[in-house]
Enzyme design. Structure first.
Site, PDB file in Angstrom:
ATOM      1  NE  ARG A 165       7.946  44.695  83.743  1.00 46.64           N
ATOM      2  CZ  ARG A 165       8.255  45.893  83.175  1.00 46.64           C
ATOM      3  NH1 ARG A 165       9.249  46.799  83.975  1.00 46.64           N
ATOM      4  NH2 ARG A 165       7.992  46.291  82.234  1.00 46.64           N
TER       5      ARG A 165
ATOM      6  CG  HIS B 244      12.585  53.066  76.316  1.00 51.87           C
ATOM      7  ND1 HIS B 244      11.243  53.282  76.345  1.00 51.87           N
ATOM      8  CD2 HIS B 244      13.295  54.139  75.994  1.00 51.87           C
ATOM      9  CE1 HIS B 244      11.265  54.742  76.049  1.00 51.87           C
ATOM     10  NE2 HIS B 244      12.534  55.009  75.840  1.00 51.87           N
TER      11      HIS B 244
END
Length: 288
Positions: free
Chosen positions: A90, A163
């Protein structure tokens, strides 16, 4: 909850009309220009036009695994190598993406006016990259480096990645956090990132499924929301809690909501103005 404030321009209990016309943009500008403090809340939609892939839902599979199967404390406890391999992939993908026109317009707007704070649900680091690029655009001047360093510190203070971020790690033993952009070697358990302070196994510093937000981060975000005169909501579906409640907190404290999203969301009926369209088109037009 902060003291109630008078309603700003365009405030109405009625659902806003479909937006995107010059008149709609003018109404949204009036709301933002009349606000002394603005909270910008961004979601995945602000990064979509940078080519950030979908890691959840249909099409969000990696080696037959869904994000919901990997981004959990339980998955990391069972197989930290697998989870770190996925996060390493990612990070490589995201590192190849650049801030788009919406990120840059927000960074420039935050640079030229006080009282703008950004809280993002995204973990891609593109708001940070946009701020760095905008700082480089400024013409050289006496003490330019010191000014750039000062502005970088101000931006870090006024940006909240609620987050977490892909480019920071947290020790599972001593909980020390630190930036981390080095390639991930997930070939063995011993090659995984380790804490330099205590030798403990490090994990991505992101909020996983089943985890609560850091209470200090949540308190800071809520404080920003309650003290804001307006909340500009960009590219968020407004269904992920508690982030989605921040705009509501601004409205309950007497502020206005301006929404930018291609689709109607649960926040749309509460917005003073709802602009329908891509963030990379509408945000530069709104803030330019």
């Amino acid at each position: 909850m902060s003291e109630k404030r008078e309603a700003g321009p365009g405030r109405s209990g009625d659902q806003p009309e479909p937006a995107g016309t010059p008149a709609d943009l003018a109404r949204a500008r009036a709301v933002l220009e009349g606000a002394r403090r603005v909270l910008v809340l961004t979601g995945a939609g602000v990064s979509a036009e940078s080519g950030i892939p979908t890691f959840r839902g249909t099409g969000g599979l990696w080696r037959s695994f869904r994000a919901e199967d990997l981004a959990t404390p339980g998955a990391f406890a069972r197989d930290p190598r697998l989870v770190w391999e996925w996060y390493g992939w990612r990070r490589e993908v995201v590192a190849g993406c650049l801030p788009n026109a919406a990120h840059l317009a927000l960074a420039r707007w935050q640079t030229r006016r006080e009282g703008v704070r950004i809280a993002t649900q995204n973990v891609d680091g593109l708001h940070v990259a946009a701020a760095a690029r905008v700082a480089e655009e400024r013409p050289p001047a006496a003490g330019a480096q010191a000014q750039a360093d000062e502005r970088a510190q101000d931006h870090a203070k006024d940006l909240l990645e609620i987050h977490g971020t892909l480019f920071r790690v947290r020790c599972t033993r001593c909980r020390k956090r630190e930036p981390h952009r080095s390639p991930i070697d997930a070939s063995t358990h011993a090659s995984l990132p380790r804490c330099g302070a205590c030798g403990g196994l490090q994990r991505p510093d992101v909020v996983w499924f089943g985890e609560a937000l850091d209470p200090d981060v949540l308190a800071r975000a809520l404080g920003w929301a309650e003290s804001a005169d307006a909340c500009l909501v960009v590219g968020t579906s407004a269904v992920v809690q508690p982030a989605a409640s921040l705009a509501v907190a601004t409205r309950e404290a007497g502020g206005d909501i301006v929404e930018v999203n291609p689709e109607t969301t649960p926040l749309s009926p509460l917005a003073a103005v709802a602009l329908r369209g891509p963030a990379a088109e509408l945000i530069p037009a709104l803030l330019g």
